[in-house]
Design an enzyme around this catalytic site. Structure first.
Site, PDB file in Angstrom:
ATOM      1  N   LYS A   1       0.843  -1.196   0.000  1.00 31.49           N
ATOM      2  CA  LYS A   1       0.000   0.000   0.000  1.00 31.49           C
ATOM      3  C   LYS A   1       0.874   1.239   0.000  1.00 31.49           C
ATOM      4  O   LYS A   1       2.006   1.193   0.485  1.00 31.49           O
ATOM      5  CB  LYS A   1      -0.930  -0.011   1.209  1.00 31.49           C
ATOM      6  CG  LYS A   1      -0.277  -0.507   2.465  1.00 31.49           C
ATOM      7  CD  LYS A   1      -1.290  -0.925   3.495  1.00 31.49           C
ATOM      8  CE  LYS A   1      -0.691  -1.757   4.615  1.00 31.49           C
ATOM      9  NZ  LYS A   1      -0.664  -3.204   4.323  1.00 31.49           N
TER      10      LYS A   1
ATOM     11  N   SER B   1      -0.870   3.022  14.987  1.00 28.52           N
ATOM     12  CA  SER B   1      -0.138   2.067  14.155  1.00 28.52           C
ATOM     13  C   SER B   1      -1.125   1.343  13.239  1.00 28.52           C
ATOM     14  O   SER B   1      -2.337   1.526  13.348  1.00 28.52           O
ATOM     15  CB  SER B   1       0.617   1.085  15.050  1.00 28.52           C
ATOM     16  OG  SER B   1      -0.304   0.344  15.826  1.00 28.52           O
ATOM     17  N   TYR B   2      -0.599   0.490  12.375  1.00 27.95           N
ATOM     18  CA  TYR B   2      -1.426  -0.206  11.389  1.00 27.95           C
ATOM     19  C   TYR B   2      -2.607  -0.911  12.056  1.00 27.95           C
ATOM     20  O   TYR B   2      -2.436  -1.709  12.971  1.00 27.95           O
ATOM     21  CB  TYR B   2      -0.551  -1.222  10.640  1.00 27.95           C
ATOM     22  CG  TYR B   2      -1.222  -1.811   9.439  1.00 27.95           C
ATOM     23  CD1 TYR B   2      -1.504  -1.021   8.336  1.00 27.95           C
ATOM     24  CD2 TYR B   2      -1.573  -3.151   9.405  1.00 27.95           C
ATOM     25  CE1 TYR B   2      -2.126  -1.557   7.228  1.00 27.95           C
ATOM     26  CE2 TYR B   2      -2.187  -3.696   8.297  1.00 27.95           C
ATOM     27  CZ  TYR B   2      -2.467  -2.892   7.215  1.00 27.95           C
ATOM     28  OH  TYR B   2      -3.083  -3.420   6.123  1.00 27.95           O
ATOM     29  N   PRO B   3      -3.823  -0.625  11.596  1.00 27.99           N
ATOM     30  CA  PRO B   3      -5.002  -1.106  12.346  1.00 27.99           C
ATOM     31  C   PRO B   3      -5.461  -2.505  11.987  1.00 27.99           C
ATOM     32  O   PRO B   3      -6.462  -2.958  12.532  1.00 27.99           O
ATOM     33  CB  PRO B   3      -6.074  -0.078  11.975  1.00 27.99           C
ATOM     34  CG  PRO B   3      -5.694   0.374  10.608  1.00 27.99           C
ATOM     35  CD  PRO B   3      -4.197   0.284  10.502  1.00 27.99           C
TER      36      PRO B   3
END
Length: 845
Positions: free
Chosen positions: A10, A333-335
């Site tokens: 991404k 942070s990345y969920p």
DNA sequence: GCAAGGTC
């Protein structure tokens, strides 16, 4: 200098990784698709100075679908989808032009490093990327390796740099297991969905769903909701009796009965009578126990979704959107992660200190450092969800702040001490019966300081007493109560069930829940409880009756087990795929043969199509009235011929003056989008059975190329649409006195000649004699609606006149338009009737 | 008009 292309999953990750690896000194430009960026810097790679180009995809590049006639919903027998129907990989999102983008960037590159997420899907995307870029890359020198895979478990400097120093290679088996999953899901899901939809939609008129879908994830998800519904339905309330005792010494105290309850009134009364023989209650024992409430594990996605649903009232889909935004803005942070264990090198202290202004983290910090978090599970994906920097309510917005606030509190809680409290229990005996009274007192709040909703509620202190003390008995009585049914499943409970049974992933659980809501299988009630609809209930009961495997949660995990064998290299891709397809093909045929079993249930809840709807228009075959079924998808049904005819959706349908289609004698209906909107006649037969080769399914008379019918495009078409490429503005003869023409492809509506008494295409027009805007008492005028000077002020849409060839020739907009309309009409567009268009072109130019 | 999985 050689070039190394690096690809992440991404855009945000490409940026973070590039920043880390280039130590903040990369240059960034947008890629040709506008969605992805390319970050460039120089550095060393396999012992040479190289140029790095770090970019990304947006998830999967490709997705699987059927080709040709198998792609069309109604064209083939769904059974053919199990083997016969060929599939192809096509671009997952054509708008992103991902393949082209990757190829442009890969051109002239010597090496590629794949930074896709370290899970099976990521491994699969590795090969999607390779398929796209390999033909464009430079040839390798001799046997030199050119393809590398980076394995990382968090986006931290150390992790990313370690990954760069220990590059491996992509894992084909893991990628293949995903290919197998895609093909199975597609073939099985579509076959059952098409069959069910077609079967029931043709039979029932008031099914409140235009699509009756089936899937290995969504169907078990619905199954959970219906299972709870069944429990509620079959629940029988039972009366029970409780002996309640009230005693006092200095203050009154209500005691709990040791037997809790009895289900027989007489027995209860007997215990009351026995207890009533005593005037005093004797203290048998007083115990004090120190107890602890454990601090939570580090936060992962499903736990966040559960809390968001149950405590914040936010649905999973919405929560993920908010979390995604907080992540891309750098707040959290990345969920999407399954991990509940902080990595060893995680900077707990630093993360905690960031929050010093908003929360008071001192409580979590012990003298010798931080309180150790509990040991959670490491799924090897991303670290738990934590705050990344301090934030305030004003910068995040309401829901953003509520979610961020929770994530932050949860983080602090994980590094705080447990909550400690003292539990005191006093046991009494009143004659033969035992009673107790217990209470909790807080010793130290620990993590409940930041999660007050989990705190120990303050209670009235228990009286101080010891063994042998006596209390006065004030009252003994028998209370009658009833057992309560369970409530509908909450969204939060559903998420737990899905996770437990491996239905969906952290990223897809919200989608499946959303699906069963949108398909009208369940509704979300207050408190985010999920109540199945009649349709949902009938479907699940039907599966249970025919083949329970279709709805049991084990359906997914059984397949997953097989897929894991592929991933581990222990089973052959083709064999697993064939074997599983064979099983489901048999299940499908059995389901089709047994559908009457589900149909019996449908009959109870829904009305047969023949009994539904109101008579509207005559059938062209039997000349009897057909019924209009308003429920979605709205359609016409001829009970005599037992045929159902589709209609255009999202608008109102009425009879069109009993006019008939000259081709099939079906009475025309008029589709209207609203009072000032678009309307056009439709022949119910032609709509599904295009009469001419240049027509397709789903066309009304405004797209019909009949040469002479008064309702056709040929008779009523006026000119090329002012907005879209292929549309024609068609006069709407029903629109008076607010006359208008509407595009037969897009939404453009042109209002003109308001107040005109009568408007006809290319022939004449009348204005009411007393109110004519025409000069010199004229009441009739013929001319081009776009350029005739008399009409100029009577046509509302300005685009219309500006785009008309005559005005463009004047030069006002030459070269500045969007390039549309310059093409001579009728040319290169076989959909348009040649004679009419030729006539128009001749007229205009 | 279909599945589930990525992500925008």
């Amino acid at each position: 200098m050689r070039t190394v292309l690096m690809v992440a999953e991404k855009p945000s990750l490409a940026q973070s990784i590039a920043k880390i690896l280039s130590k903040g000194s990369c240059s960034t430009r947008k890629g040709l698709n506008g969605a992805c960026s390319v970050h460039e810097y120089t550095g060393s790679f396999v012992g040479q100075n190289v140029r790095f180009k770090m970019t990304s995809v947006c998830g999967h590049v490709m997705s699987l679908d059927f080709i040709g006639k198998y792609f069309v919903f109604n064209k083939v027998d769904p059974a053919e989808l199990f083997s016969k129907a060929p599939t192809e990989k096509k671009e997952a999102n054509p708008k992103l032009n991902m393949v082209k983008f990757l190829q442009v960037e890969a051109k002239g590159c010597d090496y590629v490093v794949l930074w896709l997420d370290c899970d099976k899907e990521g491994e699969n995307i590795c090969f999607e990327v390779l398929d796209a870029i390999q033909p464009m890359m430079n040839k390798s020198y001799g046997n030199e390796r050119t393809i590398y895979r980076a394995k990382f478990s968090s986006i931290t400097d150390t992790d990313i740099c370690n990954a760069m120093n220990q590059l491996g290679e992509p894992n084909k088996n893991e990628a293949l297991s995903v290919d197998a999953r895609q093909e199975l899901d597609l073939r099985i899901g579509c076959a059952f969905t098409r069959f069910q939809t077609k079967y029931f939609q043709g039979k029932y008129g008031n099914l409140d769903s235009s699509l009756i879908s089936f899937g290995p994830c969504q169907t078990p998800t619905l199954g959970f909701c219906v299972e709870r519904h069944d429990k509620i339905q079959s629940f029988k309330a039972e009366a029970y009796w409780v002996v309640q005792a009230k005693v006092s010494k200095d203050s009154p105290l209500t005691l709990d009965w040791d037997r809790v309850r009895v289900f027989d009134r007489d027995v209860g009364q007997m215990f009351v009578n026995m207890a009533k023989t005593a005037k005093e209650a004797k203290v048998d024992s007083v115990t004090k126990k120190e107890k602890a409430k454990q601090r939570p594990l580090a936060l992962n996605t499903v736990e966040m979704l559960r809390v968001a649903s149950s405590a914040l009232g936010m649905g999973p889909q919405h929560t993920m959107q908010i979390a995604e935004r907080l992540y891309t803005q750098g707040y959290i942070s990345y969920p999407r992660t399954e991990t509940t264990h902080y990595p060893e090198n995680f900077d707990l202290k630093g993360t905690l200190k960031q929050q010093a202004n908003t929360f008071n983290p001192d409580k979590a910090l012990k003298k010798d450092g931080i309180n150790r978090p509990r040991k959670g599970a490491d799924a090897g994906d991303h670290p738990p969800i934590t705050p990344m920097r301090a934030a305030s309510e004003s910068e995040l917005g309401s829901d953003g702040w509520r979610l961020y606030d929770y994530i932050t509190r949860h983080f602090i809680a994980t590094v705080s001490p447990d909550c400690k409290y003292l539990q005191t229990t006093i046991s009494f005996s009143i004659a033969t019966e035992g009673f107790t009274c217990s209470g909790k007192t807080l010793i130290s709040a620990g993590y409940t300081e930041v999660m007050p909703w989990q705190g120990i509620p303050q209670e009235e202190a228990l009286p101080v007493c010891e063994r042998g003390d006596t209390f006065t008995v004030d009252e003994i009585k028998l209370l009658e109560k009833q057992t309560n049914p369970p409530d509908y499943l909450t969204e939060s409970e559903l998420i737990t069930l899905m996770e437990k049974h491996g239905i969906g992933t952290d990223a897809s659980i919200p989608v499946h829940i959303n699906n069963i809501c949108q398909r009208n299988y369940v509704t979300v009630e207050s408190g985010r409880k999920l109540k199945p609809t009649n349709l949902g209930i009938v479907l699940v009961h039907g599966y249970y009756k025919i083949d329970a495997d279709l709805v049991l949660p084990t359906i997914r995990s059984a397949v997953e087990k097989q897929l894991t064998l592929i991933a581990l290299g222990k089973a052959n891709f083709q064999q697993v795929l064939q074997h599983t397809l064979d099983i489901f093909k048999r299940k499908f045929h059995y389901f089709v043969d047994s559908i009457a079993g589900m149909d019996e249930l449908m009959e109870v809840s829904f009305s047969p199509i023949a009994d539904t709807g109101k008579p509207l228009s005559r059938c062209g075959k039997c000349h009897r009235f057909m019924k209009y079924i308003q429920a979605k998808p709205s359609r016409l049904h001829c009970s005599h011929c037992d045929e159902t005819y589709s209609l255009p959706q999202n608008g109102a349908i009425k009879l069109y003056k009993e006019l008939k289609c000259p081709l099939d004698e079906f009475e025309l209906v008029l589709w209207t989008s609203g009072s000032r909107g678009k309307s056009y006649p439709v022949c119910p037969y032609c709509f599904s059975n295009p009469p001419f080769r240049d027509m397709k399914k789903g066309m009304g008379c405004n797209e019909c190329t009949h040469p002479s019918c008064q309702h056709s495009l040929n008779s009523l078409g006026i000119g090329q649409c002012v907005e879209c490429e292929t549309g024609v503005l068609v006069f709407d003869p029903t629109s008076g006195p607010k006359w208008r023409m509407a595009c037969n492809k897009c939404n453009v509506v042109v209002h003109f000649f308001e107040q005109a008494h009568k408007v006809q295409v290319s022939q004449d027009m009348d204005f009411n004699k007393t109110r004519s805007p025409l000069t010199d008492g004229e009441t009739q005028h013929t001319g081009c609606a776009f350029c005739d000077p008399v009409f100029q002020d009577l046509v509302e849409l300005k685009y219309a006149t500006m785009r008309h060839p005559m005005h463009r020739a004047g030069g006002a907009r030459r070269g500045r338009g969007r390039g549309r309309g310059r093409r001579p009409m009728g040319k290169g567009n076989p959909k348009k009737p040649k004679d009419k268009m030729a006539a128009l072109a001749a007229y205009f130019v």
